[in-house]
Design an enzyme around this catalytic site. Structure first.
Site, PDB file in Angstrom:
ATOM      1  N   VAL A   1       0.816  -1.220   0.000  1.00 12.75           N
ATOM      2  CA  VAL A   1       0.000   0.000   0.000  1.00 12.75           C
ATOM      3  C   VAL A   1       0.845   1.264   0.000  1.00 12.75           C
ATOM      4  O   VAL A   1       0.385   2.336  -0.417  1.00 12.75           O
ATOM      5  CB  VAL A   1      -0.978   0.028   1.199  1.00 12.75           C
ATOM      6  CG1 VAL A   1      -1.994  -1.098   1.101  1.00 12.75           C
ATOM      7  CG2 VAL A   1      -0.234  -0.006   2.533  1.00 12.75           C
TER       8      VAL A   1
ATOM      9  N   ASN B   1      -7.805  -1.659   5.464  1.00 12.12           N
ATOM     10  CA  ASN B   1      -7.544  -2.376   6.706  1.00 12.12           C
ATOM     11  C   ASN B   1      -6.063  -2.579   6.995  1.00 12.12           C
ATOM     12  O   ASN B   1      -5.674  -2.799   8.141  1.00 12.12           O
ATOM     13  CB  ASN B   1      -8.259  -3.735   6.630  1.00 12.12           C
ATOM     14  CG  ASN B   1      -7.881  -4.679   7.744  1.00 12.12           C
ATOM     15  OD1 ASN B   1      -8.369  -4.567   8.867  1.00 12.12           O
ATOM     16  ND2 ASN B   1      -7.004  -5.623   7.436  1.00 12.12           N
TER      17      ASN B   1
ATOM     18  N   SER C   1      -8.341   3.538  15.253  1.00 12.10           N
ATOM     19  CA  SER C   1      -7.992   2.798  16.467  1.00 12.10           C
ATOM     20  C   SER C   1      -8.287   3.659  17.687  1.00 12.10           C
ATOM     21  O   SER C   1      -8.224   4.892  17.607  1.00 12.10           O
ATOM     22  CB  SER C   1      -6.504   2.424  16.467  1.00 12.10           C
ATOM     23  OG  SER C   1      -6.109   1.911  17.731  1.00 12.10           O
TER      24      SER C   1
ATOM     25  N   TYR D   1       2.099   4.981  15.552  1.00 16.14           N
ATOM     26  CA  TYR D   1       0.820   4.323  15.289  1.00 16.14           C
ATOM     27  C   TYR D   1      -0.361   5.222  15.655  1.00 16.14           C
ATOM     28  O   TYR D   1      -1.297   5.402  14.864  1.00 16.14           O
ATOM     29  CB  TYR D   1       0.763   3.022  16.082  1.00 16.14           C
ATOM     30  CG  TYR D   1      -0.477   2.187  15.833  1.00 16.14           C
ATOM     31  CD1 TYR D   1      -0.567   1.371  14.711  1.00 16.14           C
ATOM     32  CD2 TYR D   1      -1.545   2.199  16.726  1.00 16.14           C
ATOM     33  CE1 TYR D   1      -1.691   0.588  14.479  1.00 16.14           C
ATOM     34  CE2 TYR D   1      -2.674   1.431  16.510  1.00 16.14           C
ATOM     35  CZ  TYR D   1      -2.744   0.628  15.381  1.00 16.14           C
ATOM     36  OH  TYR D   1      -3.865  -0.134  15.161  1.00 16.14           O
ATOM     37  N   ALA D   2      -0.315   5.811  16.857  1.00 15.83           N
ATOM     38  CA  ALA D   2      -1.408   6.669  17.301  1.00 15.83           C
ATOM     39  C   ALA D   2      -1.570   7.880  16.391  1.00 15.83           C
ATOM     40  O   ALA D   2      -2.695   8.306  16.094  1.00 15.83           O
ATOM     41  CB  ALA D   2      -1.171   7.113  18.748  1.00 15.83           C
ATOM     42  N   ALA D   3      -0.447   8.428  15.939  1.00 21.10           N
ATOM     43  CA  ALA D   3      -0.508   9.592  15.052  1.00 21.10           C
ATOM     44  C   ALA D   3      -1.200   9.248  13.740  1.00 21.10           C
ATOM     45  O   ALA D   3      -2.025  10.009  13.227  1.00 21.10           O
ATOM     46  CB  ALA D   3       0.905  10.115  14.788  1.00 21.10           C
ATOM     47  N   THR D   4      -0.879   8.075  13.175  1.00 22.85           N
ATOM     48  CA  THR D   4      -1.507   7.697  11.911  1.00 22.85           C
ATOM     49  C   THR D   4      -2.996   7.444  12.086  1.00 22.85           C
ATOM     50  O   THR D   4      -3.807   7.820  11.224  1.00 22.85           O
ATOM     51  CB  THR D   4      -0.859   6.431  11.308  1.00 22.85           C
ATOM     52  OG1 THR D   4      -0.989   5.325  12.206  1.00 22.85           O
ATOM     53  CG2 THR D   4       0.615   6.655  11.015  1.00 22.85           C
ATOM     54  N   LYS D   5      -3.383   6.836  13.180  1.00 27.34           N
ATOM     55  CA  LYS D   5      -4.787   6.509  13.385  1.00 27.34           C
ATOM     56  C   LYS D   5      -5.616   7.761  13.681  1.00 27.34           C
ATOM     57  O   LYS D   5      -6.786   7.857  13.285  1.00 27.34           O
ATOM     58  CB  LYS D   5      -4.945   5.468  14.498  1.00 27.34           C
ATOM     59  CG  LYS D   5      -4.306   4.121  14.158  1.00 27.34           C
ATOM     60  CD  LYS D   5      -4.844   3.554  12.848  1.00 27.34           C
ATOM     61  CE  LYS D   5      -4.275   2.197  12.526  1.00 27.34           C
ATOM     62  NZ  LYS D   5      -4.840   1.613  11.288  1.00 27.34           N
TER      63      LYS D   5
END
Length: 246
Positions: free
Chosen positions: A63, A89, A141, A154-158
């Protein structure tokens, strides 16, 4: 069947939540594209479902690569002539505390979890606009809402996915396209298998339902948002977290 004759692309479809979604969508009548970088698992799932007479196809996909995404989209259009549903996903984690996180790990998570969603949606949406119909479902998330120790990247992307979802819903709703997101809580996947049991027990203890989610829980939310039952749902972030943060 709720998705009869619909063509659905599910990124990260070879494992975990994506795999559960592929199985559920196929049973509901969709023609499903398993789009994943994990070629062995993807082809195995394709074979298993074809033996049950489901219309599924594995396409290898990175992706983060726009070229890979464009190739995948063209294959789907060549085989099926349309794309009705896109489930963004695919996602990865590379956890570390802020002071120890490497630039490489930060960038890789952003490339897959955020830019990957942008790449796939930008490639698919023009074909949905042409047909005047489409469902785009992004995976956010609870970490993107509440944060989580060791997950700066991870948190930043979500969190960013929530913003993109609402923006695209405003842009594309007038084109006949619904854009929504699902925000999973703690879910038993290959990511959690690596975690110490005491951490998993603690995670269960702070969930109102006193259990972790399973991939089917999240996949069923994808199914609802992808179906015509959710035709008047747009720009929504559906929490599927067992009531972790009320």
């Amino acid at each position: 069947m709720r998705l009869e004759d619909k063509v659905a692309i599910i990124t990260g479809g070879a494992n975990g939540i994506g795999k559960a979604a592929v199985e559920i969508f196929a049973r509901e009548g969709a023609k499903v594209v398993i789009a994943d970088f994990a070629e062995e698992q993807g082809k195995q799932l394709e074979s298993e479902l074809r033996e049950k007479s489901f219309d599924v196809q594995f396409v290898k996909l990175d992706v983060a690569s726009r070229e890979s995404v464009q190739t995948m989209v063209q294959k789907v259009l060549s085989n099926y002539g349309k794309i009705d549903i896109l489930i963004n996903n695919a996602g990865i984690t590379k956890d570390a505390m802020l002071v120890k996180m490497t630039e490489e790990d930060f960038d890789r998570v952003v490339d897959v979890n955020l830019k990957g969603v942008f790449n796939c949606t930008q490639a698919v949406v023009p074909h949905m606009i042409e047909k005047g119909y489409g469902k785009v479902i992004n995976t956010a998330s609870v970490s993107g809402v509440y944060g989580n120790i060791g997950q700066t990247n991870y948190a930043a992307t979500k969190a960013a996915i929530v913003g993109m979802t609402k923006t695209w819903a405003k842009e594309l709703g007038r084109k006949g396209i619904n854009v929504n997101a699902v925000s999973p809580g703690f879910t038993r996947t290959s990511m959690t298998e690596k975690m110490p049991e005491k951490i998993l027990n603690y995670m269960e203890s702070i969930v109102s339902l006193q259990r972790l989610g399973v991939p089917k829980d999240i996949a069923n939310a994808y199914l609802f948002l992808a179906s015509d039952e959710a035709s008047y749902v747009n720009g929504h972030v559906l929490n599927v977290d067992g009531g972790i943060m009320m």
